[in-house]
Design an enzyme around this catalytic site. Structure first.
Site, PDB file in Angstrom:
ATOM      1  N   SER A   1      -8.676  -0.540  -1.023  1.00  0.00           N
ATOM      2  CA  SER A   1      -9.200   0.814  -0.836  1.00  0.00           C
ATOM      3  C   SER A   1     -10.440   1.065  -1.683  1.00  0.00           C
ATOM      4  CB  SER A   1      -8.115   1.850  -1.172  1.00  0.00           C
ATOM      5  OG  SER A   1      -7.069   1.803  -0.221  1.00  0.00           O
TER       6      SER A   1
ATOM      7  N   GLN B   1      -1.462   3.100  -5.505  1.00  0.00           N
ATOM      8  CA  GLN B   1      -2.818   3.527  -5.186  1.00  0.00           C
ATOM      9  C   GLN B   1      -3.813   3.220  -6.306  1.00  0.00           C
ATOM     10  OE1 GLN B   1      -2.555   7.667  -4.111  1.00  0.00           O
ATOM     11  NE2 GLN B   1      -2.161   7.212  -1.953  1.00  0.00           N
TER      12      GLN B   1
ATOM     13  N   TYR C   1      -1.130  -1.457   6.651  1.00  0.00           N
ATOM     14  CA  TYR C   1      -2.051  -2.408   7.263  1.00  0.00           C
ATOM     15  C   TYR C   1      -2.037  -2.253   8.782  1.00  0.00           C
ATOM     16  CZ  TYR C   1      -1.967  -4.642   2.680  1.00  0.00           C
ATOM     17  OH  TYR C   1      -2.064  -4.876   1.334  1.00  0.00           O
TER      18      TYR C   1
ATOM     19  N   ASP D   1      -5.013  -0.398  -5.886  1.00  0.00           N
ATOM     20  CA  ASP D   1      -5.308  -0.807  -4.509  1.00  0.00           C
ATOM     21  C   ASP D   1      -6.776  -1.234  -4.394  1.00  0.00           C
ATOM     22  OD1 ASP D   1      -5.634  -1.151  -1.803  1.00  0.00           O
ATOM     23  OD2 ASP D   1      -4.829   0.803  -1.221  1.00  0.00           O
TER      24      ASP D   1
ATOM     25  N   ARG E   1       0.845  -1.201   0.000  1.00  0.00           N
ATOM     26  CA  ARG E   1       0.000   0.000   0.000  1.00  0.00           C
ATOM     27  C   ARG E   1       0.878   1.248   0.000  1.00  0.00           C
ATOM     28  NH1 ARG E   1      -5.325  -1.251   3.519  1.00  0.00           N
ATOM     29  NH2 ARG E   1      -6.302  -0.141   1.796  1.00  0.00           N
TER      30      ARG E   1
END
Length: 375
Positions: free
Chosen positions: A130, A124, A225, A127, A119
């Site tokens: 998310s 991003q 995390y 991801d 992450r």
């Protein structure tokens, strides 16, 4: 290169590629085969895929001839031998499927689990945790509002005044932040717990109160995390949650630790102190839940409190969930395909290396290997 899209099983309504992304893969010299009705539950019909350039065919044909299989959940174990030599990309959750991981390696499947991607800022755009958690947080509040027997906002009417609902959000990750924003838009007063002091400013910027508990373990090296907390911290946290939960009408829990059971943050005794008609939505239900009474995929009432365990709320919004997931998949595929659409596995890339679980008949992911080693 042929990329195959399988229809999801076990009630999963999302699909791993949308017609829009199929067009983009065509431009990358990738041929896309889609199982019949694979996108129907997400409101993407076969005609839309055909118009985008995909070929509609059977699952058997895809499994036999596709080079890359794109999915959300992994295929059934009886299909593993047929996937030998192929690349499988999905939300495979290897830390919770260790026996299956060994079978993937034994059958010579190269697997990439998008939920294992580091992450980082660069990652991003791919991801999946998310993109899907944002939907889960939003939908959790709407589900709570639908279940709750009272208004969320404060109302002043000729017939009397209504006090605003009080919401307690446990965890200020992506799901928690979206839950905060949604609850605030509906007019609730929101309190938030999180083990990371760094999220305090973001929580407060959304109009919520951040409840601090001192002594949290440093999560800065955990790749974004959550990490296990000390017993001392857990005791302090439980005490502060117990104080807040008696006033809460709505509780949204989101706390999870990769590869481990979800931390139990709410005891039966705490639930017994809640007001009748209150609602708990537990997004960590699939890994045991954040309450002692959570049952995955079930809604139950205890002492007048409704407890809903649902870790797959993104599937309740399959069109947008699939759209976001498909973009995540596309951005990841750009890392493992060359300009001619052929697979080039660049394991020197930290994202490719981090996402790869099995390759060449071996388990190559360090986190998974460490969990498989004898104690």
């Amino acid at each position: 290169m042929i990329a195959g899209i399988l229809k999801e099983r076990n009630g999963e309504t999302r699909v791993s590629l949308t017609p829009e992304v199929v067009k983009q893969l065509q431009q990358m010299s990738v041929t896309v085969w889609v199982e019949q009705d694979a996108g129907a539950a997400a409101w993407y019909n076969d005609q839309a895929y055909t118009e985008a350039g995909a070929v509609i065919t059977s699952a058997a044909e895809i499994i036999a001839k596709a080079d890359i299989i794109l999915t959300l959940q992994p295929p059934e174990p009886n299909l593993f031998p047929a996937l030998s030599g192929k690349i499988l990309v999905g939300i495979l959750q290897p830390l919770y499927r260790l026996a299956e991981v060994e079978q993937w390696a034994a059958n010579g499947i190269t697997t990439f689990s998008l939920d294992a991607i580091p992450r980082t800022t660069r990652a991003q755009s791919m991801d999946v945790l998310s993109s899907q958690a944002s939907i889960a947080g939003y939908k959790a509040v709407l589900l709570a509002a639908y279940t709750y027997s009272r208004y969320f906002p404060m109302l002043m009417t000729a017939a009397g005044s209504i006090a605003p609902a009080k919401a307690l959000i446990l965890g200020a990750g992506v799901a928690g932040l979206q839950a905060i924003a949604t609850a605030r838009r509906l007019g609730a007063v929101v309190e938030v717990f999180d083990t990371r002091p760094a999220v305090k400013e973001e929580v407060m910027s959304l109009g919520a109160k951040f409840v601090e508990v001192e002594g949290a373990a440093d999560a800065s090296r955990a790749g974004g995390y959550a990490v296990e907390q000390s017993e001392s911290y857990k005791q302090q946290q439980q005490q502060r949650i117990a104080e807040s939960i008696t006033k809460a009408d709505i509780v949204i829990t989101t706390a999870q630790i990769p590869g481990k059971p979800a931390p139990v943050l709410i005891s039966t005794e705490m639930i017994n102190t809640m007001k009748p008609g209150s609602v708990i939505i537990d997004l960590a239900a699939a890994t045991g839940g954040n309450t002692t009474l959570t049952v995955n995929n079930e809604s139950k009432v205890h002492n007048g409190v409704t407890i809903i365990g649902n870790s797959n709320l993104p599937a309740a919004m399959p069109a947008d969930a699939s759209k976001l997931y498909a973009k995540n998949v596309l951005n990841f595929l750009k890392l493992i395909l060359d300009k001619d659409g052929q697979a080039i596995l660049r394991f020197e890339d930290e994202i490719v290396k981090g996402a790869c679980i099995t390759h060449g008949g071996q388990i190559v992911n360090d986190r998974v290997k460490s969990m498989l080693q004898p104690a």
